[in-house]
Design a protein around this motif. Sequence first.
Motif, short mmCIF file in Angstrom:
data_model
loop_
_atom_site.label_atom_id
_atom_site.label_comp_id
_atom_site.label_asym_id
_atom_site.label_seq_id
_atom_site.Cartn_x
_atom_site.Cartn_y
_atom_site.Cartn_z
N THR A 135 8.83 -8.26 8.38
CA THR A 135 8.44 -7.44 9.29
C THR A 135 7.65 -6.23 9.04
OG1 THR A 135 10.65 -6.08 8.96
CG2 THR A 135 10.78 -7.97 10.62
N TRP A 136 7.17 -6.15 8.00
CA TRP A 136 6.42 -5.19 7.75
C TRP A 136 4.99 -5.47 7.15
CZ3 TRP A 136 3.65 -2.91 3.53
CH2 TRP A 136 3.60 -1.32 3.66
N ARG A 149 -6.37 -6.19 0.27
CA ARG A 149 -7.88 -6.78 0.04
C ARG A 149 -8.52 -7.16 1.62
NH1 ARG A 149 -6.15 -11.03 -4.51
NH2 ARG A 149 -5.64 -9.18 -5.91
N GLY A 150 -8.20 -6.15 2.67
CA GLY A 150 -8.70 -6.21 3.93
C GLY A 150 -8.12 -7.12 4.72
N ARG A 151 -6.90 -7.73 4.42
CA ARG A 151 -6.23 -8.66 5.41
C ARG A 151 -4.74 -8.22 5.75
NH1 ARG A 151 -7.06 -13.41 1.48
NH2 ARG A 151 -4.81 -13.07 1.55
N LEU A 152 -4.35 -8.57 6.75
CA LEU A 152 -3.00 -8.20 7.01
C LEU A 152 -2.30 -9.24 6.40
CD1 LEU A 152 -3.10 -6.92 10.83
CD2 LEU A 152 -2.96 -5.49 8.95
N GLN A 153 -1.21 -8.65 5.83
CA GLN A 153 -0.07 -9.49 5.44
C GLN A 153 1.32 -9.06 5.60
OE1 GLN A 153 -0.28 -9.69 1.05
NE2 GLN A 153 1.21 -11.07 0.78
N LEU A 179 0.70 -1.30 0.06
CA LEU A 179 0.01 0.11 0.00
C LEU A 179 0.83 1.09 -0.01
CD1 LEU A 179 -2.76 -1.02 2.42
CD2 LEU A 179 -3.09 -0.99 0.18
N GLY A 180 0.35 2.38 -0.70
CA GLY A 180 0.96 3.66 -0.88
C GLY A 180 2.40 3.81 -1.66
N ARG A 181 2.76 2.48 -2.15
CA ARG A 181 3.82 2.63 -3.20
C ARG A 181 3.42 2.25 -4.67
NH1 ARG A 181 8.78 1.50 -1.42
NH2 ARG A 181 9.38 0.30 -3.20
N GLY A 205 -3.33 -9.19 21.20
CA GLY A 205 -2.06 -9.63 20.60
C GLY A 205 -1.93 -9.81 19.13
N THR A 206 -2.94 -9.42 18.56
CA THR A 206 -2.74 -9.47 17.01
C THR A 206 -2.07 -8.24 16.42
OG1 THR A 206 -5.04 -8.54 16.95
CG2 THR A 206 -4.69 -10.90 16.89
N PRO A 207 -1.50 -8.25 15.23
CA PRO A 207 -0.97 -6.91 14.61
C PRO A 207 -1.90 -5.89 14.62
CG PRO A 207 -0.40 -9.16 13.48
CD PRO A 207 -1.48 -9.43 14.33
N LEU A 208 -1.37 -4.68 14.54
CA LEU A 208 -2.30 -3.56 14.56
C LEU A 208 -2.33 -3.25 13.07
CD1 LEU A 208 -0.41 -1.06 17.00
CD2 LEU A 208 -2.72 -2.26 17.38
N GLU A 209 -3.82 -3.11 12.84
CA GLU A 209 -4.10 -2.88 11.46
C GLU A 209 -3.86 -1.25 11.18
OE1 GLU A 209 -5.80 -2.26 7.98
OE2 GLU A 209 -6.72 -0.99 9.76
N PRO A 210 -2.94 -1.16 10.12
CA PRO A 210 -2.51 0.21 9.66
C PRO A 210 -3.47 1.20 9.73
CG PRO A 210 -1.42 -1.33 8.40
CD PRO A 210 -2.46 -2.03 9.00
N ARG A 211 -4.77 1.21 8.93
CA ARG A 211 -5.91 2.00 8.93
C ARG A 211 -6.23 2.42 10.28
NH1 ARG A 211 -9.05 -0.84 4.38
NH2 ARG A 211 -8.37 -2.28 5.97
#
Length: 145
Positions: A19-20, A25-29, A5-7, A83-89
């Motif tokens: 690590t990024w 499509r709405g899912r963290l990857q 995203l953003g690139r 404990g899950t990754p933070l969703e960027p939005r």
Amino acid sequence: MRPALGRRGPRPRHHRDPTWTAAPRGRLQELPTRTRWSRRTVLLPEMVVDALREHEKRQRAERTAAARETWTDTPYVFTSSVGTPLEPRILTRTFHALLERHGFRKVRLHDLRHTCVSLLLSLGVHPRIVMEIVGHSAIEMTMYV
């Protein structure tokens, strides 16, 4: 490979350390870091280490409060309350809400890198250390911020 995203275009593959995070499509990857120099060990000022230790205590309390079956162990320092990754939005919206609540003008989350550089330099942290913390490739870039 999907573009991040953003690139524009695909993210270059320099090494395989994932690590990024992005949200295609709405899912963290998880995606690899941008360059092989992106993953590094840096010296942190004592005040930052103290803040991270306090955060770790709060996170342990969240882990204890969450039902054992709902907590997800991840290697991330900052996670959701389970404990899950933070969703960027969501992180961006939360950041903007905090700015508004405290009367600050709206800035991009990325702009905190520049604020970090300015604050560390004003606190007397050596420019070379600041350069390593933020990952600049040249001292001139750090001093220009």
